[in-house]
Scaffold this motif. Structure first.
Motif, PDB file in Angstrom:
ATOM      1  N   MET A   1     -88.177  43.257  51.684  1.00 40.84           N
ATOM      2  CA  MET A   1     -87.597  43.250  50.342  1.00 40.84           C
ATOM      3  C   MET A   1     -87.661  41.853  49.716  1.00 40.84           C
ATOM      4  N   PHE A   2     -87.350  40.837  50.507  1.00 38.82           N
ATOM      5  CA  PHE A   2     -87.378  39.461  49.989  1.00 38.82           C
ATOM      6  C   PHE A   2     -88.801  39.037  49.642  1.00 38.82           C
ATOM      7  N   VAL A   3     -89.717  39.300  50.542  1.00 39.22           N
ATOM      8  CA  VAL A   3     -91.112  38.865  50.347  1.00 39.22           C
ATOM      9  C   VAL A   3     -91.738  39.561  49.142  1.00 39.22           C
ATOM     10  N   VAL A   4     -91.500  40.868  49.003  1.00 39.47           N
ATOM     11  CA  VAL A   4     -92.063  41.597  47.860  1.00 39.47           C
ATOM     12  C   VAL A   4     -91.510  41.067  46.547  1.00 39.47           C
ATOM     13  N   ALA A   5     -90.203  40.761  46.514  1.00 36.74           N
ATOM     14  CA  ALA A   5     -89.605  40.231  45.282  1.00 36.74           C
ATOM     15  C   ALA A   5     -90.251  38.907  44.884  1.00 36.74           C
ATOM     16  N   VAL A   6     -90.445  38.006  45.851  1.00 35.74           N
ATOM     17  CA  VAL A   6     -91.039  36.696  45.553  1.00 35.74           C
ATOM     18  C   VAL A   6     -92.514  36.846  45.187  1.00 35.74           C
ATOM     19  N   ALA A   7     -93.252  37.664  45.952  1.00 36.86           N
ATOM     20  CA  ALA A   7     -94.691  37.806  45.714  1.00 36.86           C
ATOM     21  C   ALA A   7     -94.983  38.411  44.349  1.00 36.86           C
ATOM     22  N   LEU A   8     -94.215  39.432  43.968  1.00 34.15           N
ATOM     23  CA  LEU A   8     -94.491  40.085  42.694  1.00 34.15           C
ATOM     24  C   LEU A   8     -94.139  39.210  41.498  1.00 34.15           C
ATOM     25  N   GLN A   9     -93.100  38.378  41.648  1.00 34.92           N
ATOM     26  CA  GLN A   9     -92.698  37.532  40.523  1.00 34.92           C
ATOM     27  C   GLN A   9     -93.498  36.229  40.465  1.00 34.92           C
ATOM     28  N   GLN A  10     -93.553  35.523  41.579  1.00 33.49           N
ATOM     29  CA  GLN A  10     -94.207  34.217  41.568  1.00 33.49           C
ATOM     30  C   GLN A  10     -95.716  34.305  41.761  1.00 33.49           C
ATOM     31  N   GLY A  11     -96.191  35.371  42.417  1.00 35.00           N
ATOM     32  CA  GLY A  11     -97.620  35.496  42.670  1.00 35.00           C
ATOM     33  C   GLY A  11     -98.321  36.393  41.677  1.00 35.00           C
ATOM     34  N   ALA A  12     -97.813  37.620  41.501  1.00 34.65           N
ATOM     35  CA  ALA A  12     -98.444  38.573  40.592  1.00 34.65           C
ATOM     36  C   ALA A  12     -97.999  38.395  39.150  1.00 34.65           C
ATOM     37  N   GLY A  13     -97.004  37.556  38.912  1.00 37.92           N
ATOM     38  CA  GLY A  13     -96.569  37.250  37.550  1.00 37.92           C
ATOM     39  C   GLY A  13     -95.764  38.328  36.873  1.00 37.92           C
ATOM     40  N   LEU A  14     -95.136  39.222  37.639  1.00 34.86           N
ATOM     41  CA  LEU A  14     -94.304  40.274  37.048  1.00 34.86           C
ATOM     42  C   LEU A  14     -92.936  39.720  36.674  1.00 34.86           C
ATOM     43  N   GLY A  15     -92.332  40.326  35.652  1.00 34.49           N
ATOM     44  CA  GLY A  15     -90.964  39.994  35.300  1.00 34.49           C
ATOM     45  C   GLY A  15     -89.995  40.674  36.241  1.00 34.49           C
ATOM     46  N   PRO A  16     -88.694  40.360  36.128  1.00 37.14           N
ATOM     47  CA  PRO A  16     -87.709  40.951  37.050  1.00 37.14           C
ATOM     48  C   PRO A  16     -87.648  42.475  36.978  1.00 37.14           C
TER      49      PRO A  16
ATOM     50  N   SER B   1     -97.959  30.878  52.130  1.00 34.59           N
ATOM     51  CA  SER B   1     -98.400  30.919  50.731  1.00 34.59           C
ATOM     52  C   SER B   1     -98.932  29.579  50.250  1.00 34.59           C
ATOM     53  N   THR B   2     -98.461  28.473  50.840  1.00 35.87           N
ATOM     54  CA  THR B   2     -98.944  27.155  50.423  1.00 35.87           C
ATOM     55  C   THR B   2    -100.339  26.861  50.957  1.00 35.87           C
ATOM     56  N   SER B   3    -100.697  27.486  52.074  1.00 36.94           N
ATOM     57  CA  SER B   3    -102.009  27.215  52.663  1.00 36.94           C
ATOM     58  C   SER B   3    -103.011  28.340  52.433  1.00 36.94           C
ATOM     59  N   LEU B   4    -102.548  29.598  52.457  1.00 35.21           N
ATOM     60  CA  LEU B   4    -103.456  30.736  52.324  1.00 35.21           C
ATOM     61  C   LEU B   4    -103.463  31.336  50.923  1.00 35.21           C
ATOM     62  N   GLY B   5    -102.442  31.046  50.139  1.00 37.07           N
ATOM     63  CA  GLY B   5    -102.299  31.704  48.850  1.00 37.07           C
ATOM     64  C   GLY B   5    -101.382  32.903  48.974  1.00 37.07           C
TER      65      GLY B   5
ATOM     66  N   VAL C   1     -84.268  39.219  43.002  1.00 39.65           N
ATOM     67  CA  VAL C   1     -85.056  39.079  41.782  1.00 39.65           C
ATOM     68  C   VAL C   1     -84.380  38.189  40.751  1.00 39.65           C
ATOM     69  N   ALA C   2     -83.118  37.817  41.000  1.00 39.32           N
ATOM     70  CA  ALA C   2     -82.405  36.949  40.059  1.00 39.32           C
ATOM     71  C   ALA C   2     -82.540  35.473  40.411  1.00 39.32           C
ATOM     72  N   LEU C   3     -83.040  35.161  41.607  1.00 40.96           N
ATOM     73  CA  LEU C   3     -83.078  33.764  42.051  1.00 40.96           C
ATOM     74  C   LEU C   3     -83.851  32.838  41.108  1.00 40.96           C
ATOM     75  N   PRO C   4     -85.041  33.221  40.607  1.00 36.66           N
ATOM     76  CA  PRO C   4     -85.732  32.314  39.687  1.00 36.66           C
ATOM     77  C   PRO C   4     -84.906  31.980  38.449  1.00 36.66           C
ATOM     78  N   THR C   5     -84.215  32.983  37.899  1.00 36.41           N
ATOM     79  CA  THR C   5     -83.383  32.753  36.714  1.00 36.41           C
ATOM     80  C   THR C   5     -82.178  31.885  37.049  1.00 36.41           C
ATOM     81  N   ILE C   6     -81.567  32.126  38.211  1.00 36.86           N
ATOM     82  CA  ILE C   6     -80.432  31.293  38.634  1.00 36.86           C
ATOM     83  C   ILE C   6     -80.863  29.848  38.793  1.00 36.86           C
TER      84      ILE C   6
END
Length: 476
Positions: A302-317, A441-445, A44-49
Motif C-alpha cells: 500500500m505504501f509503495v503503490v501510493a508513492v510510486a503512483l504519485q511521485q513516479g507516475a505523476g498521478l494526483g491523490p 528508486s534512486t539507482s534503478l528508477g 496519499v496525504a504525505l506530499p501535501t503535508i
C-alpha cells in the motif's frame, strides 16, 4: 372464590452472559475500522503535508511511524487493562481519546506537533481496539461468533484499502479549505456517533479472573518493539547513524529478556503480559506465524503503490487512491462469500487465496513494466482484482483461526497478542519494503524499483501459502 394470580415478568438471570446485538456489533466494527483506516489514510496525504508544513522526509516518516509504533507497543497492555477494568470502559475511553487526538492532528500548527499528536492517537487506538475482539469473544458463540469474526476480518482488510482511497478523495476535495487536515478531522463526527452507539449497545464484559498489569513484561515488550521498529522506520531517512545499528543490535537481547521474564512468571503462577502457555494453542501459534508475512506484504504494498503512483507516475491523490478501488470492491465481495466457502472447504481457502494474490501481484508487476509511466486504475485493474480476492480469502479466515480456541477469560490477552502481531508487521512492512523501494528508486528508477518490490512481496505471499498448509483444516 378463585384467586387470580398475575405472573411476574421473568427477568434474565444476573449470571446470564451478556449478548452482543446487531447494533453493538456494528459499533465495535466501526471502532475496529478507525485505527486501520488512519494507519493508511496518510499515505496519499504525505506530499501535501510535507509542502504545507515544510516537513522533510524523516519527519514525514515519523508521521506514519509514530502512530504505528505507539499503537503496536501498547496493544497488549490495552487488552490487559480491558480485562482488568472492564472492556466497555476502555472501549469508550479509548474511542473518546482517539477523537480528541484526531482533532489535535487536524489542528496541528507544525510538523512536530503533528508527530506528537499521531503518537497519542496511536496510544488511544491501542486502548480501544483490543476491546473489540475481546468483546466479540466474550459475548458470542457458535455460528454468531463465526459470523462476527468473519465480519471483523473483512472490516480490517477493507479498512486498510479504504483508508488510502478515502485519503486521496479528502485531500483533493479540500473540504472548507482544510486540505490534508480533513483526513484526521473526518474522525471526529464518526467518533461522536460511535460513543453514542457504544454507550447504548455495547455490553460490559471483563475477565472473571482479572489479572494485574505485568510491569516488567510491559516495559520489556515495549523495549523490544521500539528497538526494532524505530531504527527500521527512521534509519534510511536519517542516513543510518550509529544509534540505528546499536538499537537493532539490542533488539534480540531485549526480546530474549522479555521471553525469559514472561516464561518465569508463567511457571511461578504469576500473570505475565503475554503468557507463553498461550502459544501452546496450535491454532493461535500457526495463525500468528501466517499473519506476519501477510501484513508485512500488505502494508508495504500500500505504501509503495501510493508513492510510486504519485511521485513516479505523476498521478494526483484522487487517481492514486482510485487505482485501488478494484482491489477494495473485490475484497468486499469475496469477504461476504468467505464464511460460506470456509463452511464448505475449511481453511483450504487460505492457500487458494495466496495463489490468487500471487497471480494478482505478478500481473501488477507486468503492468508496471509494460505501461510505465501510464499506470493507473485501468492498467492495474486485473491484477488488483485478483489480489483483492486472494487477500479476502486469507485475512478474515486467519483471524478466526487465531482466536478460535482462546478461552473467554483470556480474550483480552489473545486479541491483544494477535493485533500486536498484525500491527507490528504492518509497521515492519512500511519500514522494510518502503525502504527497499525508496533506496532502489534512486539507482534503478521508479519503474524498476516498483517491479522489484512487487516481486519481493510475491515471495512473502509464497511463504503465507506454504504456512497456510499447516493450519487446522476446520475452524473451531
Amino acid at each position: 372464590m378463585t384467586e387470580t394470580i398475575t405472573p411476574r415478568p421473568v427477568r434474565p438471570s444476573p449470571s446470564a452472559p451478556p449478548v452482543l446485538g446487531g447494533l453493538g456489533l456494528f459499533t465495535v466494527l466501526l471502532a475496529a475500522a478507525l485505527p486501520l483506516i488512519d494507519f493508511f489514510i496518510v499515505n496519499v496525504a504525505l506530499p501535501t503535508i510535507g509542502a504545507d508544513l515544510s516537513a522533510g522526509e524523516a519527519v514525514l516518516e515519523l508521521v506514519v511511524a509514530g502512530y504505528g509504533v505507539a499503537y503496536a507497543v501498547l496493544l497488549v497492555l490495552g487488552g490487559r487493562l480491558g480485562d482488568l477494568f472492564g472492556r466497555r470502559r476502555l472501549f469508550l475511553g479509548g474511542m473518546a481519546a482517539f477523537g480528541l487526538t484526531s482533532l489535535a492532528c487536524g489542528l496541528a500548527p507544525d510538523a512536530w506537533s503533528l508527530v506528537l499528536a499521531r503518537v497519542a492517537q496511536g496510544a488511544s487506538a491501542a486502548a480501544m481496539l483490543p476491546q473489540v475482539l475481546a468483546t466479540i469473544q466474550a459475548t458470542t458463540s457458535g455460528p454468531r461468533r463465526a459470523k462476527a469474526m468473519g465480519l471483523y476480518g473483512a472490516t480490517a482488510g477493507l479498512s486498510m484499502v479504504a483508508g488510502q482511497i478515502l485519503g486521496g478523495l479528502l485531500v483533493a476535495a479540500d473540504v472548507a479549505g482544510t486540505g490534508w487536515r480533513s483526513v484526521f478531522l473526518v474522525n471526529v463526527p464518526v467518533v461522536v456517533l460511535g460513543l453514542v452507539l457504544g454507550a447504548r449497545a455495547v455490553p460490559d464484559t471483563r475477565s472473571p479472573r482479572p489479572e494485574p498489569v505485568d510491569v516488567p513484561g510491559t516495559v520489556l515488550l515495549a523495549t523490544s518493539l521500539l528497538t526494532l521498529l524505530v531504527p527500521l522506520t527512521e534509519g534510511r531517512a536519517a542516513g543510518w547513524p550509529l544509534w540505528t545499528w546499536l538499537s537493532l543490535a539490542a533488539f534480540p537481547f531485549a526480546a530474549a529478556a522479555f521471553y525469559a521474564v514472561e516464561r518465569r512468571a508463567d511457571r511461578t503462577g504469576r500473570t505475565p503480559l503475554v503468557p507463553p502457555s498461550l502459544f501452546a494453542i496450535v491454532s493461535l501459534r500457526r495463525g500468528l506465524l501466517l499473519i506476519v508475512p501477510f501484513s508485512i506484504g500488505f502494508s508495504g504494498f500500500m505504501f509503495v503503490v501510493a508513492v510510486a503512483l504519485q511521485q513516479g507516475a505523476g498521478l494526483g491523490p484522487v487517481d492514486a487512491g482510485l487505482a485501488l478501488v478494484p482491489l477494495a470492491v473485490v475484497f468486499f465481495l469475496f469477504s461476504v462469500a468467505g464464511p460460506r466457502l470456509v463452511t464448505r472447504y475449511g481453511t483450504r481457502v487460505v492457500p487458494a487465496g495466496a495463489v490468487l494474490q500471487g497471480l494478482g501481484l505478478a500481473l501488477m508487476a507486468l503492468a508496471a513494466w509494460r505501461s510505465w509511466p501510464a499506470l493507473g486504475m485501468v492498467e492495474l485493474l486485473p491484477g488488483a482484482a485478483l489480489a483483492g480476492a486472494g487477500q479476502a480469502l486469507q485475512l478474515p479466515v486467519v483471524f478466526r483461526v487465531v482466536l478460535s480456541e482462546v478461552p473467554a477469560a483470556r480474550a483480552g490477552v489473545g486479541s491483544g497478542v494477535m493485533i500486536t502481531t498484525q500491527q507490528s508487521s504492518l509497521a515492519l512492512g512500511v519500514a522494510t519494503l518502503g525502504t527497499l523501494f525508496l533506496s532502489l528508486s534512486t539507482s534503478l528508477g521508479m519503474r524498476d524499483a516498483l517491479v522489484t518490490t512487487l516481486l519481493v512481496q510475491l515471495a512473502a505471499v509464497a511463504s503465507t501459502g506454504l504456512l497456510s498448509l499447516r493450519l487446522p483444516r476446520t475452524v473451531a
